[in-house]
Design a protein around this motif. Structure first.
Motif, PDB file in Angstrom:
ATOM      1  N   GLY A  77       0.709  -1.240   0.005  1.00 25.53           N
ATOM      2  CA  GLY A  77      -0.068  -0.052  -0.024  1.00 25.53           C
ATOM      3  C   GLY A  77       0.832   1.155   0.010  1.00 25.53           C
ATOM      4  O   GLY A  77       2.054   1.174  -0.043  1.00 25.53           O
ATOM      5  N   VAL A  78       0.301   2.350   0.087  1.00 27.09           N
ATOM      6  CA  VAL A  78       0.884   3.690  -0.135  1.00 27.09           C
ATOM      7  C   VAL A  78       1.684   3.864   1.188  1.00 27.09           C
ATOM      8  O   VAL A  78       2.712   4.540   1.256  1.00 27.09           O
ATOM      9  CB  VAL A  78      -0.283   4.889  -0.189  1.00 27.09           C
ATOM     10  CG1 VAL A  78       0.588   6.392  -0.220  1.00 27.09           C
ATOM     11  CG2 VAL A  78      -0.844   4.763  -1.455  1.00 27.09           C
ATOM     12  N   ALA A  79       1.240   3.416   2.205  1.00 22.31           N
ATOM     13  CA  ALA A  79       2.167   3.711   3.497  1.00 22.31           C
ATOM     14  C   ALA A  79       3.692   2.940   3.408  1.00 22.31           C
ATOM     15  O   ALA A  79       4.397   3.426   3.883  1.00 22.31           O
ATOM     16  CB  ALA A  79       1.446   3.119   4.757  1.00 22.31           C
ATOM     17  N   ASP A  80       3.234   1.796   2.890  1.00 16.70           N
ATOM     18  CA  ASP A  80       4.715   1.190   2.531  1.00 16.70           C
ATOM     19  C   ASP A  80       5.761   1.794   1.874  1.00 16.70           C
ATOM     20  O   ASP A  80       6.952   1.738   2.183  1.00 16.70           O
ATOM     21  CB  ASP A  80       4.396  -0.308   2.056  1.00 16.70           C
ATOM     22  CG  ASP A  80       3.858  -1.459   2.948  1.00 16.70           C
ATOM     23  OD1 ASP A  80       3.804  -0.900   4.174  1.00 16.70           O
ATOM     24  OD2 ASP A  80       3.620  -2.569   2.412  1.00 16.70           O
ATOM     25  N   ARG A  82       5.619   5.099   1.300  1.00 12.80           N
ATOM     26  CA  ARG A  82       6.095   6.212   1.946  1.00 12.80           C
ATOM     27  C   ARG A  82       7.055   6.117   3.005  1.00 12.80           C
ATOM     28  O   ARG A  82       8.141   6.496   2.959  1.00 12.80           O
ATOM     29  CB  ARG A  82       4.893   6.969   2.608  1.00 12.80           C
ATOM     30  CG  ARG A  82       5.166   8.321   3.209  1.00 12.80           C
ATOM     31  CD  ARG A  82       4.042   8.967   3.856  1.00 12.80           C
ATOM     32  NE  ARG A  82       2.979   9.050   2.983  1.00 12.80           N
ATOM     33  CZ  ARG A  82       1.596   8.901   3.231  1.00 12.80           C
ATOM     34  NH1 ARG A  82       1.189   7.951   4.056  1.00 12.80           N
ATOM     35  NH2 ARG A  82       0.530   9.052   2.320  1.00 12.80           N
ATOM     36  N   ALA A  83       6.942   4.841   3.621  1.00 11.16           N
ATOM     37  CA  ALA A  83       7.944   4.342   4.660  1.00 11.16           C
ATOM     38  C   ALA A  83       9.380   3.961   3.988  1.00 11.16           C
ATOM     39  O   ALA A  83      10.582   4.114   4.777  1.00 11.16           O
ATOM     40  CB  ALA A  83       7.547   3.204   5.459  1.00 11.16           C
ATOM     41  N   ALA A  84       9.177   3.728   2.727  1.00 13.61           N
ATOM     42  CA  ALA A  84      10.575   3.668   1.844  1.00 13.61           C
ATOM     43  C   ALA A  84      10.988   4.928   1.267  1.00 13.61           C
ATOM     44  O   ALA A  84      12.281   4.912   0.843  1.00 13.61           O
ATOM     45  CB  ALA A  84      10.299   2.474   0.854  1.00 13.61           C
ATOM     46  N   GLY A  85      10.477   5.881   1.601  1.00 20.31           N
ATOM     47  CA  GLY A  85      10.920   7.213   1.162  1.00 20.31           C
ATOM     48  C   GLY A  85      10.503   7.846  -0.060  1.00 20.31           C
ATOM     49  O   GLY A  85      11.020   8.571  -0.828  1.00 20.31           O
ATOM     50  N   ILE A  86       9.348   7.068  -0.656  1.00 18.68           N
ATOM     51  CA  ILE A  86       8.670   7.440  -1.866  1.00 18.68           C
ATOM     52  C   ILE A  86       7.327   8.282  -1.692  1.00 18.68           C
ATOM     53  O   ILE A  86       6.674   8.218  -0.836  1.00 18.68           O
ATOM     54  CB  ILE A  86       8.279   6.381  -2.650  1.00 18.68           C
ATOM     55  CG1 ILE A  86       9.649   5.481  -3.013  1.00 18.68           C
ATOM     56  CG2 ILE A  86       7.348   6.809  -3.967  1.00 18.68           C
ATOM     57  CD1 ILE A  86       9.296   4.367  -3.833  1.00 18.68           C
ATOM     58  N   ALA A  87       7.368   9.681  -2.072  1.00 21.23           N
ATOM     59  CA  ALA A  87       6.227  10.665  -1.924  1.00 21.23           C
ATOM     60  C   ALA A  87       5.779  10.852  -3.177  1.00 21.23           C
ATOM     61  O   ALA A  87       6.387  10.660  -4.298  1.00 21.23           O
ATOM     62  CB  ALA A  87       6.692  11.823  -1.132  1.00 21.23           C
ATOM     63  N   THR A  88       4.495  11.160  -3.480  1.00 17.50           N
ATOM     64  CA  THR A  88       3.772  11.537  -4.631  1.00 17.50           C
ATOM     65  C   THR A  88       2.865  12.743  -4.702  1.00 17.50           C
ATOM     66  O   THR A  88       2.158  13.035  -3.781  1.00 17.50           O
ATOM     67  CB  THR A  88       2.721  10.174  -5.146  1.00 17.50           C
ATOM     68  OG1 THR A  88       3.492   9.076  -5.031  1.00 17.50           O
ATOM     69  CG2 THR A  88       2.397  10.319  -6.510  1.00 17.50           C
TER      70      THR A  88
END
Length: 513
Positions: A77-80, A82-88
């Motif tokens: 999911g998006v939270a995973d 984001r936790a890896a440092g990816i923003a959109t």
């Protein structure tokens, strides 16, 4: 000793994504490096959104690996992501319109104290996030309703940067911005790149992609066609890679329109004299003749859409008069305009155009059914025959006709709006941004059809933020600035984009009439 090349921060290998029995991505390899802007290019349906989904955790590949900062990842999911440092940051800014800048930037990350949210510290954190983007002059307490589209896009960008992501995905970030606003956003993007952020930039604006990117990857039909340093890629080659064919059709269309010399004959199909609306457009004169394309050029907010809306009946004029084929009319609504054989395709296809839950076929016949009256419904055979007409003329996919319009690509939705307008057999057709945010192939289909309509005797009013498109298609160009018509150009070989830009940029003498 040679310098070791940096390792990619994102590496996708052999990615395959399937939807039912459709392969959306097929054996895709993709690399993104720290401190670069990488443009992802392709038509609608090429696989760009699906690739973004793989990176951001909304699409799960059935094959292939995703490696981020040297570690293989499986995002659920998006939270995973984001936790890896990816923003959109998406094309449609998902902001709270009734909230302040600080509330939007810090949404879900507010500072808390003993008695709930500590707004002083929260606003300070928001100010820090804005400052890191060079936006020190933006007050975190400002309501969103007071911001321009570009400022709202920057607030969405600031929100994405609160967690200091290493990877930033920008999905059509400039689609609703004017040139000065685009320049501001580009400066911010370059600042992030220089700080080492890896940026994936997705846009239909080719010139922007060339101006901002270091490398480009082209997708077509779910496959990777090429990955090339931007400085080594010619524009014609890029478009050929995206289309899978050369540009002769586009060049021929431009040559045909530029060589076309339209001679006005008889009464104009539509004549506006002193037509205006207080606070939105100064009294304006404009004529539209059968068989010509009149381009409206001007920056977003100049009044071009307001003029189109007054001509198309979606805004009521409070000054001036309108004549259709020499007869005075009052256009109090779009349906009144339709009865006068004036049809309009609006700028915001999602909010004001397409009915997302209806099928493509049902969307096509809406205006014709409204014109005919709801007590005389079109028969299923009439609806089918009408829709089939536009499958051929607008290159629609027959399989799309029974699907909800909201599930279709932007280019297909835009074609549906054009088909809906054409179904009423208008004498005057008003097109507000008919090719915005769609791929090159769909854009070329629409441009060809607009040119054909003029050849068939329809008067066309054409608005586009891409001045190249206005110059390519128009017989005359009406220039709007600060809610006022400031000039008019007869098109021809000597008229260029620079001619229009110079007219827009020129300072008018206060003694000029």
């Amino acid at each position: 000793m040679p310098t070791r090349a940096p390792a990619p921060i994102v590496e996708l290998t052999g990615i395959r994504v399937e939807f039912s029995d459709v392969v959306a991505l097929d054996d895709i390899d993709f690399r993104l490096f720290p401190g670069e802007v990488h443009a992802l290019m392709g038509e609608n349906g090429a696989g760009k959104s699906t690739l973004i989904g793989v990176l951001t955790g909304t699409r799960t590949p059935v094959a292939g690996t995703v490696v981020v900062a040297g570690e293989e990842r499986r995002f659920s999911g998006v939270a995973d992501a984001r936790a890896a440092g990816i923003a959109t940051v998406f094309q449609e800014t998902q902001l709270g319109p009734t909230l302040s800048v600080a509330e939007n930037v810090m949404l879900g990350r507010e500072r808390r104290g003993r008695f709930g949210i500590d707004w002083k510290r929260t606003r300070a954190d928001a100010a820090d996030a804005l400052s890191r983007l060079g936006l020190d002059d933006m007050d975190p307490r400002t309501p969103m309703t007071m911001l321009s589209p570009a400022q709202k896009q920057l607030v969405a960008l600031a929100r994405s940067m609160v967690d200091d992501p290493r990877i930033l995905v920008l999905d059509e970030p400039t689609s609703s911005l004017d040139r000065p606003e685009v320049d501001l956003l580009m400066r911010v993007i370059r600042g992030l790149r220089d700080r080492g952020v890896a940026i994936l930039f997705v846009s239909h604006f080719l010139e922007q992609a060339f101006a901002i990117s270091d490398r480009m990857t082209v997708l077509r039909g779910g496959r990777r066609i090429a990955e090339t340093p931007t400085r080594e890629l010619e524009r014609a080659d890029l478009i050929s890679q995206m289309l899978g064919k050369d540009l002769e059709a586009l060049r021929a269309l431009g040559s045909e329109r530029k060589a076309h010399h339209y001679a006005a004959d008889g009464e104009p199909a539509l004549r506006a004299t002193g037509v205006g609306r207080r606070g939105e457009l100064d009294p304006t004169d404009i004529d539209v003749y059968r068989g010509e394309i009149v381009g409206l050029a001007g920056l977003r907010g100049s009044g071009r859409t307001e003029l189109a809306s007054l001509l198309g009946g979606s805004l009521r004029a409070d000054s001036g008069q309108l004549k259709v084929d020499g007869e005075r009319v009052q256009l109090r609504s779009p349906s009144a305009a339709l009865k006068s054989r004036i049809a309009m395709s609006v700028e915001n296809r999602r909010a004001d155009g397409i009915i997302a839950d209806l099928t493509a076929r049902e969307n096509i016949v809406l205006s014709l059914q409204a014109l005919r009256g709801w007590t005389r419904p079109l028969s299923p055979s009439e609806i089918a025959a009408l829709a089939d007409t536009y499958v051929e003329t607008l290159h629609l996919d027959p399989a799309d006709l029974g699907r909800p319009a909201g599930h279709l690509s932007g280019g297909t939705q835009q074609k549906l709006l054009l088909a809906r307008a054409l179904a009423t057999r208008p004498h005057v057709l008003i097109l507000d941004e008919p090719t915005r945010g769609i791929d090159i192939a769909a854009k070329l289909d629409i441009q060809r059809r607009v040119s054909q309509l003029a050849g068939d005797g329809v008067g066309v009013v054409f608005i586009s933020s891409e001045l190249e498109e206005v110059v390519r298609l128009s017989d005359r160009i009406v220039v709007i600035k600060d809610r006022d018509k400031i000039g008019e150009l007869s098109n021809g070989p000597a008229v260029t984009v620079d001619s229009v830009v110079e007219l827009i940029a020129a300072e008018l003498d206060p003694l000029d009439d």
